[in-house]
Design a protein around this motif. Structure first.
Motif, PDB file in Angstrom:
ATOM      1  N   ALA A  69       0.827  -1.198   0.000  1.00  0.00           N
ATOM      2  CA  ALA A  69       0.000   0.000   0.000  1.00  0.00           C
ATOM      3  C   ALA A  69       0.868   1.258   0.000  1.00  0.00           C
ATOM      4  O   ALA A  69       0.554   2.252  -0.644  1.00  0.00           O
ATOM      5  CB  ALA A  69      -0.925  -0.001   1.218  1.00  0.00           C
ATOM      6  N   ARG A  70       1.986   1.187   0.718  1.00  0.00           N
ATOM      7  CA  ARG A  70       2.874   2.352   0.773  1.00  0.00           C
ATOM      8  C   ARG A  70       3.464   2.665  -0.605  1.00  0.00           C
ATOM      9  O   ARG A  70       3.551   3.820  -1.016  1.00  0.00           O
ATOM     10  CB  ARG A  70       4.003   2.110   1.791  1.00  0.00           C
ATOM     11  N   VAL A  71       3.834   1.607  -1.305  1.00  0.00           N
ATOM     12  CA  VAL A  71       4.371   1.812  -2.653  1.00  0.00           C
ATOM     13  C   VAL A  71       3.336   2.512  -3.534  1.00  0.00           C
ATOM     14  O   VAL A  71       3.628   3.504  -4.221  1.00  0.00           O
ATOM     15  CB  VAL A  71       4.778   0.461  -3.278  1.00  0.00           C
ATOM     16  N   ALA A  72       2.088   2.014  -3.479  1.00  0.00           N
ATOM     17  CA  ALA A  72       1.019   2.617  -4.281  1.00  0.00           C
ATOM     18  C   ALA A  72       0.770   4.059  -3.857  1.00  0.00           C
ATOM     19  O   ALA A  72       0.527   4.937  -4.702  1.00  0.00           O
ATOM     20  CB  ALA A  72      -0.260   1.795  -4.131  1.00  0.00           C
ATOM     21  N   ALA A  73       0.855   4.315  -2.552  1.00  0.00           N
ATOM     22  CA  ALA A  73       0.617   5.667  -2.049  1.00  0.00           C
ATOM     23  C   ALA A  73       1.682   6.627  -2.552  1.00  0.00           C
ATOM     24  O   ALA A  73       1.382   7.752  -2.974  1.00  0.00           O
ATOM     25  CB  ALA A  73       0.576   5.664  -0.519  1.00  0.00           C
ATOM     26  N   LEU A  74       2.927   6.181  -2.540  1.00  0.00           N
ATOM     27  CA  LEU A  74       4.011   7.039  -3.008  1.00  0.00           C
ATOM     28  C   LEU A  74       3.838   7.366  -4.492  1.00  0.00           C
ATOM     29  O   LEU A  74       4.100   8.485  -4.937  1.00  0.00           O
ATOM     30  CB  LEU A  74       5.363   6.375  -2.755  1.00  0.00           C
ATOM     31  N   GLU A  75       3.371   6.372  -5.240  1.00  0.00           N
ATOM     32  CA  GLU A  75       3.096   6.589  -6.660  1.00  0.00           C
ATOM     33  C   GLU A  75       2.036   7.670  -6.853  1.00  0.00           C
ATOM     34  O   GLU A  75       2.187   8.578  -7.669  1.00  0.00           O
ATOM     35  CB  GLU A  75       2.570   5.284  -7.261  1.00  0.00           C
ATOM     36  N   ALA A  76       0.952   7.554  -6.064  1.00  0.00           N
ATOM     37  CA  ALA A  76      -0.138   8.531  -6.171  1.00  0.00           C
ATOM     38  C   ALA A  76       0.344   9.921  -5.768  1.00  0.00           C
ATOM     39  O   ALA A  76      -0.012  10.922  -6.393  1.00  0.00           O
ATOM     40  CB  ALA A  76      -1.316   8.105  -5.291  1.00  0.00           C
ATOM     41  N   LEU A  77       1.182   9.989  -4.735  1.00  0.00           N
ATOM     42  CA  LEU A  77       1.728  11.282  -4.312  1.00  0.00           C
ATOM     43  C   LEU A  77       2.556  11.898  -5.427  1.00  0.00           C
ATOM     44  O   LEU A  77       2.528  13.098  -5.672  1.00  0.00           O
ATOM     45  CB  LEU A  77       2.578  11.113  -3.052  1.00  0.00           C
ATOM     46  N   ASP A  78       3.272  11.048  -6.134  1.00  0.00           N
ATOM     47  CA  ASP A  78       4.073  11.514  -7.245  1.00  0.00           C
ATOM     48  C   ASP A  78       3.178  12.083  -8.346  1.00  0.00           C
ATOM     49  O   ASP A  78       3.496  13.100  -8.954  1.00  0.00           O
ATOM     50  CB  ASP A  78       4.931  10.358  -7.768  1.00  0.00           C
ATOM     51  N   GLN A  79       2.043  11.431  -8.585  1.00  0.00           N
ATOM     52  CA  GLN A  79       1.117  11.910  -9.613  1.00  0.00           C
ATOM     53  C   GLN A  79       0.559  13.291  -9.308  1.00  0.00           C
ATOM     54  O   GLN A  79       0.213  14.036 -10.218  1.00  0.00           O
ATOM     55  CB  GLN A  79      -0.037  10.919  -9.784  1.00  0.00           C
ATOM     56  N   VAL A  80       0.414  13.613  -8.013  1.00  0.00           N
ATOM     57  CA  VAL A  80      -0.062  14.957  -7.682  1.00  0.00           C
ATOM     58  C   VAL A  80       1.116  15.888  -7.389  1.00  0.00           C
ATOM     59  O   VAL A  80       0.956  16.932  -6.771  1.00  0.00           O
ATOM     60  CB  VAL A  80      -1.050  14.946  -6.501  1.00  0.00           C
ATOM     61  N   ARG A  81       2.299  15.480  -7.816  1.00  0.00           N
ATOM     62  CA  ARG A  81       3.519  16.286  -7.711  1.00  0.00           C
ATOM     63  C   ARG A  81       3.888  16.609  -6.268  1.00  0.00           C
ATOM     64  O   ARG A  81       4.211  17.744  -5.933  1.00  0.00           O
ATOM     65  CB  ARG A  81       3.384  17.623  -8.470  1.00  0.00           C
ATOM     66  N   LEU A  82       3.791  15.623  -5.393  1.00  0.00           N
ATOM     67  CA  LEU A  82       4.279  15.816  -4.037  1.00  0.00           C
ATOM     68  C   LEU A  82       5.514  14.955  -3.834  1.00  0.00           C
ATOM     69  O   LEU A  82       5.563  13.805  -4.289  1.00  0.00           O
ATOM     70  CB  LEU A  82       3.204  15.429  -3.011  1.00  0.00           C
ATOM     71  N   GLU A  83       6.516  15.509  -3.177  1.00  0.00           N
ATOM     72  CA  GLU A  83       7.753  14.792  -2.896  1.00  0.00           C
ATOM     73  C   GLU A  83       7.477  13.633  -1.955  1.00  0.00           C
ATOM     74  O   GLU A  83       6.578  13.711  -1.116  1.00  0.00           O
ATOM     75  CB  GLU A  83       8.741  15.731  -2.196  1.00  0.00           C
TER      76      GLU A  83
END
Ligand SMILES: Nc1ncnc2c1ncn2[C@@H]1O[C@H](COP(=O)(O)OP(=O)(O)OP(=O)(O)O)[C@@H](O)[C@H]1O
Ligand SMILES: [Mg+2]
Lengths: 266, 255
Positions: free
Chosen positions: B120-134
Motif C-alpha cells: 500500500a505504501r508503494v502505491a501511495a508514493l506513486e499517487a503522491l508523485d502523480q499529484v507532484r508531491l515529494e
C-alpha cells in the motif's frame, strides 16, 4: 385571556412531556447505536491495529491514575473502618471489610469514574472533530465502515481493559489498606494478609470485574455516541466531550446499583 | 441495450432541512467519461447534491441512479459499489489527522482492500508523485502541511484506487490563484489520463472553464441551465449571465 391562562397552567405538564419524549428518543437512539457498535465488534473486517492502539490509549495509559486512586482509597478506607469498628470493639474487622469494599464496589466504580474523566471526553472530542471535518464521511466513501474502524475498537478496548485495570486496583487498594494498617494501626503484616486471603471469595472479585466490563462499555459507548452525533462545529465538539463525561458518570452509578442488586440477591 | 445510460443520474430529488427547501425536483445526469461542473450561488445545495449521491444524506423524494440502478444509501450494496468505483476530494480535504500522509493516501488499500502495508505504501508514493508531491512528505502528518498541499494529498487519496468516477467539492476554494491553477490543471490531467468521469463543484468561473466539459447551473433547487462549456456564454438565463459577469474578475484598470 382564558387560552393564555390555560397555556400557563399546562406549561409544567408540557415540560414534563417534552422531557419524557426527549429521554425516550435519546434512549432509542442510544440503544440503536449500541447495537450497531456490538454488531460491528462481531463482524469482519476486524481492525486489530486500531484495537491495539486503543487498548494502549484507554487501558495502559490509565494505569497510573487508577493505581494512585486505589492506593489512597484503600488507605483511607482502612482508617475509617478502624474508627468505625472501634465503636463495637471490632477493630480486627479491617482487613475483611477493606477487601470486600474494594473488590465488590470501590475498585470497579472508581476505576470506571477515572476512565470516564480521562477517556470518555477524549473519545467524544476525537470522533466529534472527525465528524465536524467530514473525516467520517470521507471514511465511508473509502469503503470503510466507521463503526468497525472507530467505534468497535474503542468499545472492545473499554470492555477488555477496564476489568484488567480493576484487577490491578483490587490489589493496589488492598495493599493500601494493608500498608496503613500495619504502619500506623499496629496490625501484624502476616496476620492481616492471611485474614484478607481467607476471607475474600472468588465471587467478590468476579462480580467486581463483571461490573468493570459493563462500565468499560458504558464509558466508551458514551464517548463514541456523543462524538459521532456531535453537531455544530467546535462548540459542538466541546459539548459532546462534556456530555460524554457527565453521562458516563451518571450511568456508572445507576448501573452499579442495578448490578449490585442483581449480584447480592443470589 | 444500445442506448447508453448515464453513469450517474439525479431524478426528481427533493430535500428540505427544517422548513427550508434546498432541492426542489432536481434532475441531472453525467455521461461516462465527461467532466461535469456544478455551479451555483452559496447555499443553493451543491454540496447537498454531491452528498446525496455519496449516500451521506437521504433525499426526501427522488432517486440517485448509478449505472441505471438506484442507490440505496449508507451500507447498501449498490452504494458500496459506487464507493468502490469512486474517489472523493472533500472541500476541506478531510484528511485523517491521526494518520500520516501516506497512510491517508493508502487508507482504502489497507482498510478496505486488505493490501499489505508495504504494498500500500508503494502505491501511495506513486499517487503522491502523480499529484507532484515529494516522497519526503509521506511520513508527515496532515497538520504539518499547507492548505494547498493538503488538497493535493486529498487528491492523491481520491485517485489511488484507480476510480472510474471522481467527485471534487470546491477543489480550489481558499487557495491562492497559482496553487488553484496548478490544482485545476492537475485535475484536467488526471481525468484525461485515467479516463474518469468527474463531478466537480466550484464557485470559480476560471476553474470551471478549465476543468469542465459540461456545466450545470443550480438555482432555487433546480438545474436552470446545463450544456457544454463552450455554449455557456450564449446562455439566456439571467442567473447564468449574472454568474458570468460577476465572476469575470475586476474590470481592466483605466488609462
Ligand atoms: N446537515 C445539514 N443540516 C441542516 N441544513 C443543512 C445541512 N446541510 C446543508 N444544509 C443547508 O442546505 C443548504 C444548501 O447547503 P449546501 O452546503 O449544499 O450549499 P452549497 O451550494 O454547497 O453552498 P456553498 O457554495 O456555500 O458551499 C444551506 O442552506 C444549508 O444551510
Ligand atoms: Mg458547498
Amino acid at each position: 385571556m382564558a387560552a393564555a391562562a390555560r397555556l400557563t397552567l399546562l406549561a409544567p405538564v408540557a415540560a414534563v412531556g417534552r422531557l419524557t419524549l426527549g429521554l425516550t428518543r435519546l434512549t432509542g437512539a442510544l440503544t440503536l447505536f449500541a447495537l450497531r457498535g456490538l454488531l460491528a465488534c462481531l463482524s469482519l473486517p476486524f481492525y486489530g491495529r486500531q484495537l491495539l492502539q486503543q487498548g494502549v490509549a484507554i487501558g495502559f495509559m490509565s494505569l497510573p491514575v487508577i493505581g494512585l486512586t486505589a492506593i489512597f482509597t484503600g488507605a483511607a478506607l482502612a482508617l475509617n473502618i478502624y474508627t468505625g469498628g472501634g465503636r463495637f470493639n471490632a477493630e480486627q474487622i479491617v482487613p475483611q471489610i477493606v477487601a470486600l469494599g474494594i473488590t465488590r464496589e470501590l475498585a470497579p466504580v472508581l476505576a470506571a469514574l477515572m476512565l470516564a474523566g480521562r477517556v470518555a471526553a477524549t473519545i467524544a472530542a476525537e470522533i466529534g472533530a472527525m465528524r465536524a471535518t467530514e473525516q467520517i464521511d470521507a471514511m465511508r466513501t473509502l469503503s470503510t465502515d466507521p463503526f468497525r474502524y472507530l467505534v468497535a475498537p474503542r468499545l472492545l478496548a473499554g470492555v477488555v481493559t477496564l476489568p484488567i485495570l480493576t484487577g490491578v486496583a483490587d490489589i493496589i487498594g488492598i495493599a493500601g489498606g494493608w500498608l496503613v494498617s500495619t504502619l500506623t494501626l499496629d496490625f501484624n503484616p502476616a496476620v492481616y494478609a492471611r485474614a484478607t486471603v481467607d476471607f475474600v471469595e472468588v465471587w467478590d472479585v468476579q462480580s467486581g470485574l463483571i461490573k468493570a466490563a459493563v462500565f468499560g462499555f458504558i464509558v466508551t459507548l458514551m464517548g463514541c455516541y456523543h462524538g459521532y452525533t456531535a453537531i455544530g462545529g467546535a462548540r459542538g465538539v466541546g459539548r459532546a466531550a462534556t456530555r460524554a463525561m457527565v453521562w458516563s458518570g451518571v450511568l456508572i452509578f445507576a448501573t452499579d446499583y442495578v448490578l449490585t442488586t442483581l449480584f447480592t440477591r443470589g | 441495450m444500445t442506448v447508453t445510460t448515464p453513469i450517474l443520474e439525479w431524478r426528481g430529488i427533493r430535500k428540505r432541512f427544517g422548513g427550508k427547501t434546498v432541492l426542489n425536483g432536481l434532475d441531472l445526469e453525467v455521461d461516462a467519461g465527461r467532466s461535469l461542473v456544478i455551479m451555483g450561488g452559496s447555499g443553493q445545495g451543491k454540496s447537498v447534491t454531491l452528498k446525496l449521491a455519496l449516500g451521506l444524506m437521504r433525499a426526501d423524494a427522488g432517486d440517485v441512479l448509478f449505472e441505471g440502478k438506484a442507490l440505496s444509501g449508507g451500507l447498501g450494496r449498490h452504494q458500496q459499489k459506487l464507493y468502490r468505483a469512486s474517489g472523493v476530494l472533500f472541500q476541506g480535504a478531510a484528511l485523517f489527522d491521526s494518520l500520516t500522509v501516506w497512510e491517508n493516501v493508502a487508507f482504502r488499500l489497507i482498510n478496505a482492500d486488505g493490501r499489505s502495508r508495504r504494498a500500500a505504501r508503494v502505491a501511495a508514493l506513486e499517487a503522491l508523485d502523480q499529484v507532484r508531491l515529494e516522497s519526503s512528505v509521506a511520513d508527515l502528518h496532515p497538520s504539518e502541511l499547507s492548505g494547498g498541499m493538503q488538497k493535493r494529498v486529498g487528491l492523491a487519496r481520491a485517485i489511488v484506487g484507480r476510480p472510474r468516477i471522481l467527485f471534487f467539492d470546491e477543489p480550489t476554494t481558499g487557495l491562492d490563484p497559482m496553487t488553484a491553477e496548478a490544482i485545476n490543471l492537475l485535475i484536467v490531467d488526471l481525468v484525461k489520463r485515467l479516463g474518469c468521469t468527474a463531478v466537480s463543484i466550484t464557485h470559480d468561473m476560471v476553474s470551471a472553464r478549465t476543468i469542465a466539459d459540461d456545466i450545470a447551473m443550480l438555482d432555487q433547487g433546480k438545474v436552470v441551465w446545463k450544456g457544454p462549456v463552450k455554449d455557456l456564454d450564449q446562455a439566456r438565463e439571467g442567473v447564468v449571465q449574472r454568474f458570468i459577469s460577476s465572476s469575470a474578475g475586476p474590470p481592466p484598470a483605466a488609462g
